[in-house]
Design a protein around this motif. Sequence first.
Motif: not given
Length: 141
Positions: A32-36, A38-49, A97-99
């Motif tokens: 979900n984090m990779d595809s939503r 609305d989660a683009r910003d929190i995904r960017a806070m994580h490492a690529a792997d 995150w909750l979404a």
Amino acid sequence: MELEVAQKPSSDFEVIGGAPAIDRLVEAFYRNMDSRADARDIRAMHAADLEPTKNILKLYLGEWLGGPAEYSKQRGHPRLRQRHMRIPIGPAERDAWLACMNAALDEVVTEANLRDRLKGAFHKLADWLRNDLENEHDKHR
């Protein structure tokens, strides 16, 4: 002749389906984090792997839900606020995150009462992790 009585699961870890269900939940969460959008910003806070992060969350959730204490054995006390202080978490990050987690719960957790309780518990946890003081007034909406 003795009647066999089905034992009730003793923990949320058992109700959810143990480690295999935790694995599915975490995989769905990060999918979900990779595809939503609305989660683009929190995904960017994580490492690529994401594999190391996924493994840590699986250990944490397993223990948090009453399963084996593997997280504590490997990493010590969770200290969630301390571990997340390097990441700015405001209302938008909490909600994204909750979404992702709520969608993962909807996908994986078939037991409605447990799913609803977990959504409530995750909301409290995500709100408690907020550390964006500029938006502190939103905390108690």
